[in-house]
Motif scaffolding. Structure first.
Motif, PDB file in Angstrom:
ATOM      1  N   SER A  64      -8.959  -1.358  10.324  1.00  0.00           N
ATOM      2  CA  SER A  64      -7.645  -1.001   9.816  1.00  0.00           C
ATOM      3  C   SER A  64      -6.614  -1.412  10.854  1.00  0.00           C
ATOM      4  CB  SER A  64      -7.582   0.505   9.574  1.00  0.00           C
ATOM      5  OG  SER A  64      -6.343   0.875   9.032  1.00  0.00           O
ATOM      6  N   GLY A  65      -5.434  -1.743  10.399  1.00  0.00           N
ATOM      7  CA  GLY A  65      -4.388  -2.122  11.334  1.00  0.00           C
ATOM      8  C   GLY A  65      -3.010  -2.009  10.724  1.00  0.00           C
ATOM      9  N   LEU A  66      -2.027  -1.909  11.594  1.00  0.00           N
ATOM     10  CA  LEU A  66      -0.633  -1.860  11.176  1.00  0.00           C
ATOM     11  C   LEU A  66       0.069  -3.125  11.635  1.00  0.00           C
ATOM     12  CD1 LEU A  66       0.239   1.812  12.180  1.00  0.00           C
ATOM     13  CD2 LEU A  66      -0.241   0.949   9.888  1.00  0.00           C
ATOM     14  N   VAL A  67       0.942  -3.636  10.791  1.00  0.00           N
ATOM     15  CA  VAL A  67       1.781  -4.787  11.121  1.00  0.00           C
ATOM     16  C   VAL A  67       3.220  -4.276  11.123  1.00  0.00           C
ATOM     17  CG1 VAL A  67       2.573  -7.065  10.384  1.00  0.00           C
ATOM     18  CG2 VAL A  67       0.185  -6.384  10.015  1.00  0.00           C
ATOM     19  N   TYR A  68       3.914  -4.445  12.239  1.00  0.00           N
ATOM     20  CA  TYR A  68       5.300  -4.001  12.345  1.00  0.00           C
ATOM     21  C   TYR A  68       6.183  -5.196  12.671  1.00  0.00           C
ATOM     22  CZ  TYR A  68       9.587  -2.103  14.279  1.00  0.00           C
ATOM     23  OH  TYR A  68      10.909  -1.838  14.523  1.00  0.00           O
ATOM     24  N   VAL A 102       6.750  -1.691   8.228  1.00  0.00           N
ATOM     25  CA  VAL A 102       5.400  -1.445   8.705  1.00  0.00           C
ATOM     26  C   VAL A 102       4.482  -1.637   7.507  1.00  0.00           C
ATOM     27  CG1 VAL A 102       3.778   0.227   9.661  1.00  0.00           C
ATOM     28  CG2 VAL A 102       6.154   0.224  10.431  1.00  0.00           C
ATOM     29  N   ARG A 103       3.459  -2.465   7.688  1.00  0.00           N
ATOM     30  CA  ARG A 103       2.486  -2.724   6.618  1.00  0.00           C
ATOM     31  C   ARG A 103       1.112  -2.299   7.112  1.00  0.00           C
ATOM     32  NH1 ARG A 103       1.681  -8.578   6.114  1.00  0.00           N
ATOM     33  NH2 ARG A 103      -0.252  -8.196   7.215  1.00  0.00           N
ATOM     34  N   TRP A 104       0.345  -1.621   6.264  1.00  0.00           N
ATOM     35  CA  TRP A 104      -0.994  -1.163   6.621  1.00  0.00           C
ATOM     36  C   TRP A 104      -2.021  -2.026   5.916  1.00  0.00           C
ATOM     37  CZ3 TRP A 104      -3.693   3.530   4.067  1.00  0.00           C
ATOM     38  CH2 TRP A 104      -4.931   3.739   4.658  1.00  0.00           C
ATOM     39  N   ASP A 105      -2.958  -2.599   6.679  1.00  0.00           N
ATOM     40  CA  ASP A 105      -4.057  -3.403   6.146  1.00  0.00           C
ATOM     41  C   ASP A 105      -5.379  -2.733   6.509  1.00  0.00           C
ATOM     42  OD1 ASP A 105      -2.044  -5.195   5.470  1.00  0.00           O
ATOM     43  OD2 ASP A 105      -2.467  -6.547   7.134  1.00  0.00           O
ATOM     44  N   VAL A 146      -7.949  -5.161   2.073  1.00  0.00           N
ATOM     45  CA  VAL A 146      -6.739  -4.788   1.333  1.00  0.00           C
ATOM     46  C   VAL A 146      -5.555  -5.003   2.263  1.00  0.00           C
ATOM     47  CG1 VAL A 146      -5.519  -2.984   0.068  1.00  0.00           C
ATOM     48  CG2 VAL A 146      -8.030  -3.050   0.034  1.00  0.00           C
ATOM     49  N   GLU A 147      -4.643  -5.856   1.839  1.00  0.00           N
ATOM     50  CA  GLU A 147      -3.392  -6.082   2.572  1.00  0.00           C
ATOM     51  C   GLU A 147      -2.303  -5.274   1.887  1.00  0.00           C
ATOM     52  OE1 GLU A 147      -0.330  -9.764   3.218  1.00  0.00           O
ATOM     53  OE2 GLU A 147      -2.464 -10.198   3.456  1.00  0.00           O
ATOM     54  N   ASN A 148      -1.486  -4.577   2.653  1.00  0.00           N
ATOM     55  CA  ASN A 148      -0.406  -3.748   2.137  1.00  0.00           C
ATOM     56  C   ASN A 148      -0.977  -2.600   1.285  1.00  0.00           C
ATOM     57  OD1 ASN A 148       2.153  -2.794   1.599  1.00  0.00           O
ATOM     58  ND2 ASN A 148       2.728  -4.453   0.228  1.00  0.00           N
ATOM     59  N   VAL A 149      -1.830  -1.813   1.907  1.00  0.00           N
ATOM     60  CA  VAL A 149      -2.539  -0.721   1.225  1.00  0.00           C
ATOM     61  C   VAL A 149      -1.588   0.192   0.456  1.00  0.00           C
ATOM     62  CG1 VAL A 149      -3.962   1.331   1.588  1.00  0.00           C
ATOM     63  CG2 VAL A 149      -4.457  -0.759   2.865  1.00  0.00           C
TER      64      VAL A 149
END
Length: 78
Positions: free
Chosen positions: A5-9, A24-27, A43-46
């Motif tokens: 799991s990871g966050l994109v900011y 912030v996008r959660w994958d 899953v991209e952009n959960v």
């Protein structure tokens, strides 16, 4: 099996007469190996958030990010 799991900011970005908002996008993903097979579900952009990738400095060219995107991958190693 492994889970990731990871966050994109990305912070605010200026355009000519506007500013693209930060986001912030959660994958997330699940990965499994069995014999010669590799399985993955990502899953991209959960949370299915609305976000904007860029604009080329023009309001008419604002590029939205993808809505929730689910990928299933299967690969066999020889």
């Amino acid at each position: 099996m492994s889970i990731g799991s990871g966050l994109v900011y990305l912070d605010e970005r200026p355009g000519n007469n506007f500013t693209l908002p930060s986001y912030v996008r959660w994958d997330a993903g699940i990965f499994y190996d069995w014999k010669d097979w590799n399985f993955r579900l990502t899953v991209e952009n959960v949370l299915d958030e609305t976000y904007y990738l860029g604009s080329q400095n023009r309001a008419a060219n604002i590029a939205p990010g993808v809505p929730r995107l689910v990928n299933l991958g299967i690969k066999r190693s020889f």
